[in-house]
Design a protein around this motif. Structure first.
Motif, mmCIF file in Angstrom:
data_model
loop_
_atom_site.group_PDB
_atom_site.id
_atom_site.type_symbol
_atom_site.label_atom_id
_atom_site.label_comp_id
_atom_site.label_asym_id
_atom_site.label_seq_id
_atom_site.Cartn_x
_atom_site.Cartn_y
_atom_site.Cartn_z
ATOM 1 N N ILE A 143 -31.092 28.318 49.505
ATOM 2 C CA ILE A 143 -29.660 28.157 49.737
ATOM 3 C C ILE A 143 -29.097 29.513 50.130
ATOM 4 O O ILE A 143 -29.394 30.526 49.476
ATOM 5 N N VAL B 260 -24.842 22.864 45.855
ATOM 6 C CA VAL B 260 -26.052 22.492 46.599
ATOM 7 C C VAL B 260 -27.269 22.508 45.680
ATOM 8 O O VAL B 260 -28.147 21.635 45.775
ATOM 9 N N PHE C 136 -30.566 25.604 53.484
ATOM 10 C CA PHE C 136 -29.200 25.092 53.417
ATOM 11 C C PHE C 136 -28.294 26.297 53.665
ATOM 12 O O PHE C 136 -28.218 27.203 52.833
ATOM 13 N N THR D 275 -24.136 23.928 55.865
ATOM 14 C CA THR D 275 -23.181 23.463 54.851
ATOM 15 C C THR D 275 -21.915 24.291 55.029
ATOM 16 O O THR D 275 -21.942 25.499 54.831
ATOM 17 N N PHE E 121 -25.842 13.940 51.798
ATOM 18 C CA PHE E 121 -26.867 14.952 51.549
ATOM 19 C C PHE E 121 -28.259 14.325 51.608
ATOM 20 O O PHE E 121 -29.168 14.863 52.249
#
Length: 235
Positions: free
Chosen positions: A5, A16, A51, A77, A105
């Motif tokens: 992430i 997330v 992400f 995102t 998602f």
């Protein structure tokens, strides 16, 4: 599939992370508040999916996405819908608007998993089409390894050792992943920790295989497959 992430907002990273933890096919290996730290991590670690937030200080998500190898997938995102078109120009898998809906998602992850499978299949097809080598990363370098030169592969948790005659290469990969990439006609798994190149097997008994100066034990649960797949085929 290993994922990271990258988002400068702590609450967004946590959101997330919660979604990733509820997805069985994802393995979170890192979380970063800037693209530079993420890039440094990716130099030495296998990352299949990122992400990625778009608006971040320093290197933006769009800039970072253009630097990521095509074998690493990207799902953006962001809270800003106006970046959608530009994000797809980076060949991102999907674009998720914050706050991220759980069903949305899951749909994006399913798309990434499907595409990841295609990438693996393409690599396997390249092998079957006659390529006699592949590249592995070790100590910040890429090494060209010929399949014929591999004596055996040893698994050590998240790493594997490629043992050749006069060289051994340690790379971050699990045994199952490398087995999927090796030519099935030449390599066979003989235990939880070893894959052997059958062309280098010099002798064997009921318990061990002998390759050059190496003696490698045959795992109990792999013994029948070894004798059926290798020994019977060789007679």
């Amino acid at each position: 599939m290993n994922c990271i992430i990258v988002d400068d907002e702590p609450l967004a990273r946590q959101a997330v992370k919660s979604l990733v933890s509820g997805t069985k096919d994802l393995n979170l290996v890192g979380s970063f508040n800037n693209a530079t730290s993420a890039a440094d991590f990716m130099k030495d670690n296998i990352v299949d999916l990122v992400f990625l937030d778009i608006q971040m200080p320093g290197v933006t998500g769009l800039e970072f996405a253009r630097q990521i190898p095509k074998t690493t997938l990207v799902i953006f995102t962001t809270a800003y819908a106006e970046y959608a078109v530009e994000s797809y120009e980076t060949e991102a898998i999907d674009y998720l608007l914050k706050p991220i809906d759980e069903k949305r998602f899951s749909k994006a992850v399913a798309k990434a998993l499907a595409y990841h499978s295609l990438l693996i299949q393409e690599e396997k097809d390249d092998i079957e089409d006659g390529m006699d080598y592949f590249f592995v990363k070790s100590e910040r370098r890429y090494f060209k390894v010929k399949y014929d030169d591999i004596l055996f592969v040893e698994g050590l948790k998240d790493y594997v050792i490629l043992q050749m005659d006069n060289q051994r290469i340690i790379t971050k990969m699990n045994l199952k992943t490398i087995l999927d990439l090796l030519p099935k006609k030449d390599f066979i798994r003989i235990s939880k920790s070893y894959i052997v190149n059958t062309s280098h097997i010099e002798s064997f008994d009921n318990n061990d295989i002998y390759v050059k100066s190496y003696q490698i034990a045959i795992g109990n649960s792999y013994r029948d497959n070894f004798f059926h797949s290798f020994v019977t085929r060789s007679m």
